[in-house]
Scaffold this active site. Structure first.
Site, PDB file in Angstrom:
ATOM      1  N   CYS A 197      65.318  13.781  46.071  1.00 59.05           N
ATOM      2  CA  CYS A 197      65.848  14.422  44.864  1.00 59.05           C
ATOM      3  C   CYS A 197      65.776  13.481  43.678  1.00 59.05           C
ATOM      4  CB  CYS A 197      67.273  14.866  45.112  1.00 59.05           C
ATOM      5  SG  CYS A 197      68.245  13.587  45.874  1.00 59.05           S
ATOM      6  N   GLU A 207      60.398  20.491  39.646  1.00 53.55           N
ATOM      7  CA  GLU A 207      60.463  19.560  40.770  1.00 53.55           C
ATOM      8  C   GLU A 207      59.389  19.928  41.788  1.00 53.55           C
ATOM      9  OE1 GLU A 207      63.880  19.844  43.463  1.00 53.55           O
ATOM     10  OE2 GLU A 207      64.024  17.668  43.330  1.00 53.55           O
ATOM     11  N   GLY A 235      70.874  20.432  48.017  1.00 59.02           N
ATOM     12  CA  GLY A 235      69.666  21.226  48.189  1.00 59.02           C
ATOM     13  C   GLY A 235      69.085  21.572  46.838  1.00 59.02           C
ATOM     14  N   SER A 236      68.369  22.678  46.798  1.00 62.00           N
ATOM     15  CA  SER A 236      67.627  23.015  45.582  1.00 62.00           C
ATOM     16  C   SER A 236      68.554  23.622  44.521  1.00 62.00           C
ATOM     17  CB  SER A 236      66.516  24.001  45.929  1.00 62.00           C
ATOM     18  OG  SER A 236      67.080  25.147  46.508  1.00 62.00           O
ATOM     19  N   LYS A 280      76.376  22.615  58.258  1.00 58.48           N
ATOM     20  CA  LYS A 280      75.172  23.398  58.525  1.00 58.48           C
ATOM     21  C   LYS A 280      73.956  22.554  58.145  1.00 58.48           C
ATOM     22  CE  LYS A 280      72.294  25.976  56.677  1.00 58.48           C
ATOM     23  NZ  LYS A 280      71.093  25.604  57.444  1.00 58.48           N
ATOM     24  N   GLY A 296      71.709  26.241  44.774  1.00 59.45           N
ATOM     25  CA  GLY A 296      72.972  25.710  44.247  1.00 59.45           C
ATOM     26  C   GLY A 296      73.639  26.693  43.298  1.00 59.45           C
TER      27      GLY A 296
HETATM   28  P1  NAP Z   1      67.330  24.357  50.034  1.00 58.92           P
HETATM   29  O1  NAP Z   1      66.308  25.331  50.371  1.00 58.92           O
HETATM   30  O2  NAP Z   1      68.190  24.606  48.864  1.00 58.92           O
HETATM   31  O3  NAP Z   1      68.205  24.195  51.360  1.00 58.92           O
HETATM   32  C1  NAP Z   1      69.236  23.284  51.481  1.00 58.92           C
HETATM   33  C2  NAP Z   1      70.217  23.767  52.526  1.00 58.92           C
HETATM   34  O4  NAP Z   1      70.801  24.979  52.090  1.00 58.92           O
HETATM   35  C3  NAP Z   1      69.604  24.072  53.880  1.00 58.92           C
HETATM   36  O5  NAP Z   1      70.517  23.744  54.892  1.00 58.92           O
HETATM   37  C4  NAP Z   1      69.405  25.570  53.794  1.00 58.92           C
HETATM   38  O6  NAP Z   1      69.317  26.210  55.053  1.00 58.92           O
HETATM   39  C5  NAP Z   1      70.637  25.985  53.059  1.00 58.92           C
HETATM   40  N1  NAP Z   1      70.539  27.275  52.386  1.00 58.92           N
HETATM   41  C6  NAP Z   1      69.416  27.965  52.035  1.00 58.92           C
HETATM   42  N2  NAP Z   1      69.757  29.119  51.443  1.00 58.92           N
HETATM   43  C7  NAP Z   1      71.105  29.187  51.412  1.00 58.92           C
HETATM   44  C8  NAP Z   1      72.051  30.127  50.920  1.00 58.92           C
HETATM   45  N3  NAP Z   1      71.669  31.253  50.315  1.00 58.92           N
HETATM   46  N4  NAP Z   1      73.365  29.862  51.058  1.00 58.92           N
HETATM   47  C9  NAP Z   1      73.776  28.725  51.644  1.00 58.92           C
HETATM   48  N5  NAP Z   1      72.918  27.787  52.143  1.00 58.92           N
HETATM   49  C10 NAP Z   1      71.608  28.008  52.016  1.00 58.92           C
HETATM   50  O7  NAP Z   1      66.756  22.924  49.774  1.00 58.92           O
HETATM   51  P2  NAP Z   1      65.748  22.134  50.697  1.00 58.92           P
HETATM   52  O8  NAP Z   1      64.411  22.704  50.407  1.00 58.92           O
HETATM   53  O9  NAP Z   1      66.222  22.048  52.072  1.00 58.92           O
HETATM   54  O10 NAP Z   1      65.906  20.664  50.094  1.00 58.92           O
HETATM   55  C11 NAP Z   1      65.195  20.231  49.040  1.00 58.92           C
HETATM   56  C12 NAP Z   1      66.038  20.288  47.770  1.00 58.92           C
HETATM   57  O11 NAP Z   1      67.218  19.532  47.900  1.00 58.92           O
HETATM   58  C13 NAP Z   1      65.320  19.695  46.598  1.00 58.92           C
HETATM   59  O12 NAP Z   1      65.424  20.545  45.490  1.00 58.92           O
HETATM   60  C14 NAP Z   1      66.050  18.391  46.330  1.00 58.92           C
HETATM   61  O13 NAP Z   1      65.969  17.925  45.043  1.00 58.92           O
HETATM   62  C15 NAP Z   1      67.412  18.693  46.776  1.00 58.92           C
HETATM   63  N6  NAP Z   1      68.119  17.493  47.167  1.00 58.92           N
HETATM   64  C16 NAP Z   1      69.081  16.993  46.335  1.00 58.92           C
HETATM   65  C17 NAP Z   1      69.758  15.840  46.657  1.00 58.92           C
HETATM   66  C18 NAP Z   1      70.817  15.297  45.752  1.00 58.92           C
HETATM   67  O14 NAP Z   1      71.611  14.509  46.188  1.00 58.92           O
HETATM   68  N7  NAP Z   1      70.894  15.708  44.505  1.00 58.92           N
HETATM   69  C19 NAP Z   1      69.463  15.175  47.834  1.00 58.92           C
HETATM   70  C20 NAP Z   1      68.489  15.691  48.678  1.00 58.92           C
HETATM   71  C21 NAP Z   1      67.826  16.866  48.323  1.00 58.92           C
HETATM   72  P3  NAP Z   1      67.869  26.472  55.746  1.00 58.92           P
HETATM   73  O15 NAP Z   1      67.380  25.151  56.110  1.00 58.92           O
HETATM   74  O16 NAP Z   1      68.171  27.335  56.902  1.00 58.92           O
HETATM   75  O17 NAP Z   1      67.020  27.144  54.697  1.00 58.92           O
END
Ligand code: NAP
Ligand code: MG
Length: 502
Positions: free
Chosen positions: A295, A396, A239-240, A186, A244
């Site tokens: 991240c 963050e 993701g966030s 996804k 998580g």
């Molecule tokens: P996000 O809002 O957590 O979304 C990440 C993914 O999860 C998207 O595909 C999102 O879909 C999906 N998602 C949202 N709500 C969900 C739920 N309730 N259940 C399952 N999936 C769900 O994060 P983001 O804003 O896209 O990305 C930024 C974050 O990612 C930052 O906090 C960053 O630090 C982190 N990140 C971490 C790493 C690492 O390796 N540690 C790498 C890159 C990014 P939608 O797009 O449809 O909302």
């Protein structure tokens, strides 16, 4: 590529479907969503939006491919060959993929080129790594024999963020299919295009239908649905941290295997004995690469008090010289922010810093970029006079904003560096080997970058301590996160066993 312009794309289609069971399909409901070029604010393409019924179709295809298909039964060398083929096709379409990634994300050409290259290398890395991934033979009493097999876990849901759409997809897709799993990917709603392309490329390279499925759609709707799905064995999420935590909770209902790559607030420590030029350039890259939407962005800069003035004079000057502009131009350093929402979040953090008494040294507001007035841009921003309790120091921001403060000695800076709920990256700039070793050991983070702004290459473990998640991607041990270990214990004694003595 350097001459490329946003208008000249031959690669972009007007409509992108879901990719299920080896075919491009529309969503069952006919629903679509739009993806935007954040550099211009213009609609880029229409994308099929998966519903839970589509997620069910994708999981069913993945399950059927896993239970009844041939992929996991291929000799490992044959799967490796297909992974190489995926890499070869991606390399032959390199410019096209790079351009599509830039259009969907607004990231700069050099960033996109590096990330697409790494995505390709990840498939090559896992094509090699899988050949050496095997079980063990273990010491047991003489009449017995014990060995273990690494078996693919099954059907894996892989949820991808928008900051590195293709690279993050490759971190998950390559190891999963290398071991013989089937997957449902996804992508982030904001950036689904290159993941869809990757699904098509996998099939073209010889991955059987159903092994790789790509379902763009809402995270709260189908992302969550996949996490709760009875027929999904594992979820790998990047993701966030708040999402998580939700995922870990929901996944516990079915005891799914979980890998979480979450947020960070990584420290960047510059000692007085550092090579100053290298530290300035590395710190610049550490925070402003990918427009700070990383991240592992080194977003907390700690500078030894003896070199603060000298360091800052150079660091601020170079920050002001960073070029925001057409992401497709070679000379652009900084691309756009992903969308208006993220731009607002970043600006609100900067405003909170001002309200809490910090000082904006440079930047601090949305940027106006000639020719890209409709896009989402923010000035590279340095904030000083901060204290550890401020929101900008603790949380963050996920944008081009760095907070700077000083320290007196090693002990103090270790305490400051570890004063965070996160534990993903960290950087140390010093020429003193003993100090480097001591500080690297003391930092509670999954990644320590020493005199180097780069966090990873294919093969280096990437992942967090504390609330930055768990599980390591990009490395050999990732293969263990997509397999179960089966122990086979046999008896070869000359007399039958009669353990009850009957
Ligand atoms: P996000 O809002 O957590 O979304 C990440 C993914 O999860 C998207 O595909 C999102 O879909 C999906 N998602 C949202 N709500 C969900 C739920 N309730 N259940 C399952 N999936 C769900 O994060 P983001 O804003 O896209 O990305 C930024 C974050 O990612 C930052 O906090 C960053 O630090 C982190 N990140 C971490 C790493 C690492 O390796 N540690 C790498 C890159 C990014 P939608 O797009 O449809 O909302
Ligand atoms: Mg987009």
């Amino acid at each position: 590529m350097s001459q490329a312009t946003v208008e000249s794309q031959a690669v972009k289609r007007d409509f992108y479907g879901l990719f299920i069971n080896g075919e491009t399909v529309e969503s069952e409901s006919g629903r679509t969503m739009r993806t935007v070029n954040p550099a211009t604010g213009e609609v880029l393409a229409e994308v099929a939006k998966a519903s839970t019924a589509d997620a069910d179709r994708a999981v069913a295809a993945a399950r059927d491919a896993f239970e009844n298909g041939k992929w996991k039964k291929y000799p490992v060398g044959r799967r490796a060959k297909v992974l190489h083929k995926i890499a070869d096709i991606m390399r032959s379409r390199f410019n096209e993929i790079v351009e599509l990634e830039i259009l969907d994300t607004g990231k700069s050409l050099s960033a996109a080129q590096g990330q697409v290259s790494q995505a390709i290398e990840n498939f090559e890395f896992y094509a090699g790594a899988i050949v050496g991934h095997r079980g063990t033979v273990n010491n047991v009493p003489g009449q017995f024999h014990n060995y273990t097999e690494k078996e693919p876990l099954g059907v894996c849901a892989q949820i991808i963020p928008w900051n590195y759409p293709l690279m993050m997809a490759s971190w998950k897709v390559a190891p999963a299919i290398a071991v013989g799993c089937s997957i449902v990917v996804k992508p982030a709603s904001l950036t689904p295009l290159t993941a869809i392309l990757l699904g098509e490329i996998c099939t073209e390279a010889g991955v059987p239908a159903g092994v790789v499925n790509i379902v763009p759609g809402s995270g709260s709707e189908i992302g969550n649905y996949l996490v709760e799905h009875e027929d999904v064995d594992k979820v790998a999420f990047t993701g966030s941290t708040p999402i998580g935590k939700e995922i870990m909770g929901s996944a516990s209902e079915t005891l799914k295997r979980v890998t979480l790559e979450l947020g960070g607030k990584s420290p960047n420590i510059v000692f007085a004995d550092a090579d100053l030029e290298a530290a300035v350039d590395g710190s610049l890259f550490g925070i402003f690469y990918n427009t700070g939407q990383s991240c592992e962005a080194r977003s907390r800069l700690y500078i030894h008090e003896d070199i603060y003035d000298e360091f800052m004079a150079k660091f601020v000057e170079k920050t002001k010289q960073l070029k925001l502009g057409n992401p497709l131009d070679k000379g652009t350093h900084i691309g756009s922010i992903i969308d208006q929402n993220q731009l607002n979040v970043i600006d609100a953090y900067v405003q909170s810093a001002i309200e809490e008494g910090a000082e904006v040294i440079t930047g601090g507001k949305p940027a106006s970029v000639e020719g890209f007035e409709g896009g989402y841009w923010y000035e590279p921003t340095i904030i000083g006079q901060v204290t550890q309790d401020m929101k900008v120091v603790k949380e963050e921001i996920f944008g081009p904003v760095v907070v700077v403060s000083t320290f007196k000695d090693e002990k103090e800076v270790i305490k400051l560096a570890n004063d965070t709920e996160y534990g993903l990256g960290s950087s140390i700039w010093s020429t003193n080997d003993g100090r480097i070793k001591r500080v690297a050991n003391a930092i509670r983070a999954g990644i320590v970058m020493v005199n180097c702004p780069f966090s990873a290459f294919p093969g280096t473990p990437f992942g967090g301590y504390k609330q930055s998640g768990f599980g390591r991607e990009l490395c050999i041990e990732t293969l263990d996160l997509y397999t179960e270990t089966k122990s086979i214990l046999s008896y070869y004694g000359s007399r039958p066993l009669n353990p009850f003595g009957m």
